[in-house]
Write a protein that holds these residues in place. Structure first.
Motif, PDB file in Angstrom:
ATOM      1  N   GLN A 128       1.177 110.147  22.277  1.00 47.67           N
ATOM      2  CA  GLN A 128       0.418 109.854  21.042  1.00 47.67           C
ATOM      3  C   GLN A 128      -0.444 110.957  21.245  1.00 47.67           C
ATOM      4  O   GLN A 128      -1.340 111.427  22.146  1.00 47.67           O
ATOM      5  CB  GLN A 128      -0.220 108.486  21.160  1.00 47.67           C
ATOM      6  N   GLY A 129      -0.592 111.556  19.831  1.00 47.00           N
ATOM      7  CA  GLY A 129      -1.463 112.614  19.765  1.00 47.00           C
ATOM      8  C   GLY A 129      -1.133 114.255  20.188  1.00 47.00           C
ATOM      9  O   GLY A 129      -1.800 115.009  19.758  1.00 47.00           O
ATOM     10  N   ILE A 134       6.518 114.957  27.641  1.00 48.30           N
ATOM     11  CA  ILE A 134       5.727 114.463  29.028  1.00 48.30           C
ATOM     12  C   ILE A 134       6.082 115.477  30.290  1.00 48.30           C
ATOM     13  O   ILE A 134       7.242 115.663  30.685  1.00 48.30           O
ATOM     14  CB  ILE A 134       5.996 113.250  29.429  1.00 48.30           C
ATOM     15  N   GLU A 135       5.010 116.062  30.746  1.00 51.12           N
ATOM     16  CA  GLU A 135       5.500 117.074  31.875  1.00 51.12           C
ATOM     17  C   GLU A 135       4.256 116.721  32.916  1.00 51.12           C
ATOM     18  O   GLU A 135       3.091 116.094  32.843  1.00 51.12           O
ATOM     19  CB  GLU A 135       5.087 118.454  31.434  1.00 51.12           C
ATOM     20  N   ARG A 136       4.621 116.744  34.403  1.00 52.52           N
ATOM     21  CA  ARG A 136       4.102 116.492  35.641  1.00 52.52           C
ATOM     22  C   ARG A 136       3.466 114.907  35.594  1.00 52.52           C
ATOM     23  O   ARG A 136       2.453 114.626  35.690  1.00 52.52           O
ATOM     24  CB  ARG A 136       2.897 117.383  35.792  1.00 52.52           C
ATOM     25  N   GLN A 137       4.007 114.161  35.208  1.00 51.10           N
ATOM     26  CA  GLN A 137       3.912 112.734  35.100  1.00 51.10           C
ATOM     27  C   GLN A 137       4.016 112.354  36.626  1.00 51.10           C
ATOM     28  O   GLN A 137       4.996 112.183  37.460  1.00 51.10           O
ATOM     29  CB  GLN A 137       4.769 111.722  34.272  1.00 51.10           C
ATOM     30  N   GLN A 169       7.763 113.004  17.033  1.00 54.09           N
ATOM     31  CA  GLN A 169       7.411 111.528  16.907  1.00 54.09           C
ATOM     32  C   GLN A 169       6.760 111.169  18.492  1.00 54.09           C
ATOM     33  O   GLN A 169       6.982 111.759  19.425  1.00 54.09           O
ATOM     34  CB  GLN A 169       8.736 110.855  16.641  1.00 54.09           C
ATOM     35  N   THR A 170       6.111 109.910  18.339  1.00 60.07           N
ATOM     36  CA  THR A 170       5.623 109.671  19.566  1.00 60.07           C
ATOM     37  C   THR A 170       6.380 108.876  20.364  1.00 60.07           C
ATOM     38  O   THR A 170       7.171 107.871  20.133  1.00 60.07           O
ATOM     39  CB  THR A 170       4.258 108.690  19.215  1.00 60.07           C
ATOM     40  N   GLY A 171       6.504 109.077  21.750  1.00 57.47           N
ATOM     41  CA  GLY A 171       7.258 108.365  22.529  1.00 57.47           C
ATOM     42  C   GLY A 171       6.350 107.207  23.433  1.00 57.47           C
ATOM     43  O   GLY A 171       5.219 107.803  23.968  1.00 57.47           O
ATOM     44  N   TYR A 172       6.833 106.387  24.008  1.00 60.24           N
ATOM     45  CA  TYR A 172       6.043 105.211  24.742  1.00 60.24           C
ATOM     46  C   TYR A 172       7.069 105.086  25.885  1.00 60.24           C
ATOM     47  O   TYR A 172       8.161 104.625  25.855  1.00 60.24           O
ATOM     48  CB  TYR A 172       5.546 103.951  23.980  1.00 60.24           C
ATOM     49  N   TYR A 175       3.684  98.997  24.482  1.00 65.45           N
ATOM     50  CA  TYR A 175       2.805  99.971  25.198  1.00 65.45           C
ATOM     51  C   TYR A 175       1.501  99.407  25.062  1.00 65.45           C
ATOM     52  O   TYR A 175       0.399  99.727  26.092  1.00 65.45           O
ATOM     53  CB  TYR A 175       2.776 101.369  24.656  1.00 65.45           C
ATOM     54  N   THR A 176       0.889  99.158  24.003  1.00 64.18           N
ATOM     55  CA  THR A 176      -0.477  98.615  23.653  1.00 64.18           C
ATOM     56  C   THR A 176      -0.931  97.726  24.633  1.00 64.18           C
ATOM     57  O   THR A 176      -1.782  97.481  25.362  1.00 64.18           O
ATOM     58  CB  THR A 176      -0.723  98.244  22.264  1.00 64.18           C
TER      59      THR A 176
END
Length: 353
Positions: free
Chosen positions: A212-213, A219-222, A167-170, A252-253
């Motif tokens: 997204q996508g 998420i890595e190396r943020q 699922q998408t995380g924001y 988020y948008t």
């Protein structure tokens, strides 16, 4: 004119320090309400800051909205009233209200002149834990006082996170740094060498990301923050506290659009960008533009400590700072001998240290 006023209001919302900017005296417009509000599931007071853009566009400065009735409701019509704790700043009582994951909340504002504003209902998504915070020794270019491009070496902090689900995380991040240091010089008769602490947070920087996508929520190396070796922050011990907020897609948008405007705004004399739609509105007048956003987020945090011995000596030399403090210099500043004389410094050891 209205679009320029909206743009200026959005820039006000994003900055913790306000820059004065002179514009043509003939420019004027109706003040617009600016709402800066976040509630989470943390056991703490939540604040709502209310202000108006200036009616004259000579400056970015606005006026606080005082004396308003502000409250939050959930989907079961439970109500949490907020009291004004400072000019234009309203807070909840943590003994009576704490946000819960999965619940939906609505913010209401009633101004002294009878105008009623509300947010769209906002649900609180669940936030995954931060997997890890780590750093790497990196350099970034900067321009010297004589125009030469040089490399500044320091620690670039990163984090890994995500639920791993399909699922998408924001996400949105903020951080607070605290560091320990001492003055580099001593006098012959000096018996006590104070150990000092300073803290600070980021300004003028919006850090958001989404998965997204991607095939899964990972998420890595943020990138989080960069700490230069040339300053005193890494002299003895450094702490970075990172807070991670889970956003809805709508939130988020909004912040993504704000980020794009920050990066591409350019000159104030360029055509102004379009207004950014938020989630606040006038209940009785849908034509009125309201700036800002009522953000409902669950939050998690993680702290990373860095000792001086963990900071690579090269390239960039050893950390330390105080390059202006030279032994034997009779004109050396007093803080070169006593770090507690620096503004914003305390000698009280933080509770988490």
């Amino acid at each position: 004119m209205k679009r320029l006023t909206i743009w200026i209001g959005c820039m006000m919302l994003l900055t913790t320090c306000i820059d004065r900017i002179e514009l043509d005296e003939s420019l004027s417009g109706e003040p617009l309400l600016v709402v800066d509000a976040v509630i989470t599931n943390a056991d703490e007071p939540y604040t709502v800051k209310l202000s108006y853009t200036s009616s004259s566009l000579q400056t970015y400065e606005g006026e606080e909205l005082r004396g308003a009735e502000v409250f939050i409701t959930d989907e079961e019509n439970n109500r949490a009233d907020m009291s004004e704790v400072d000019a234009g700043e309203y807070a909840t009582d943590p003994d009576f209200f704490c946000g819960e994951v999965g619940k939906t909340y609505t913010l209401y504002i009633i101004t002294p002149d009878g105008r009623t504003y509300a947010s769209l209902p906002e649900s609180m998504p669940e936030v995954p834990a931060i997997d890890s915070i780590y750093f790497e020794l990196e350099s970034r270019p900067y321009e010297s006082s004589i125009g030469t491009i040089l490399d500044e070496w320091g620690l670039q902090f990163y984090l890994n996170t995500g639920s791993g689900d399909n699922q998408t995380g924001y996400y949105r991040w903020s951080w607070m740094e605290t560091y320990e240091f001492i003055a580099p010089l001593t006098t012959p008769m000096q018996l006590n060498i104070p150990v000092c602490y300073q803290s600070g947070t980021q300004t003028r920087y919006l850090n958001i990301a989404s998965t997204q996508g991607l095939s899964r929520d990972r998420i890595e190396r943020q990138k989080i923050s960069f700490v230069a070796k040339s300053g005193r922050k890494l002299q003895r011990r450094y702490s970075l506290l990172v807070k991670q907020y889970a956003l809805t897609e709508r939130a988020y948008t909004f912040w993504k659009n704000v980020q794009v405007q920050q990066e591409n705004s350019g000159s104030v004399f360029a055509p102004p960008p379009s207004p950014i739609p938020g989630n606040m509105y006038n209940v009785n007048d849908d034509r009125e533009v309201v700036l800002g956003y009522f953000q409902v987020s669950s939050v998690t945090e993680q702290r990373k400590f860095v000792k001086r011995s963990e900071v690579p000596a090269g390239p960039g030399g050893s950390p330390g700072g105080f390059s202006e403090c030279i032994a034997g210099d009779e004109e050396a500043a007093d803080y070169c001998y006593d770090c507690s004389l620096l503004i914003g410094t305390t000698t009280e050891t933080p509770s988490f240290w």
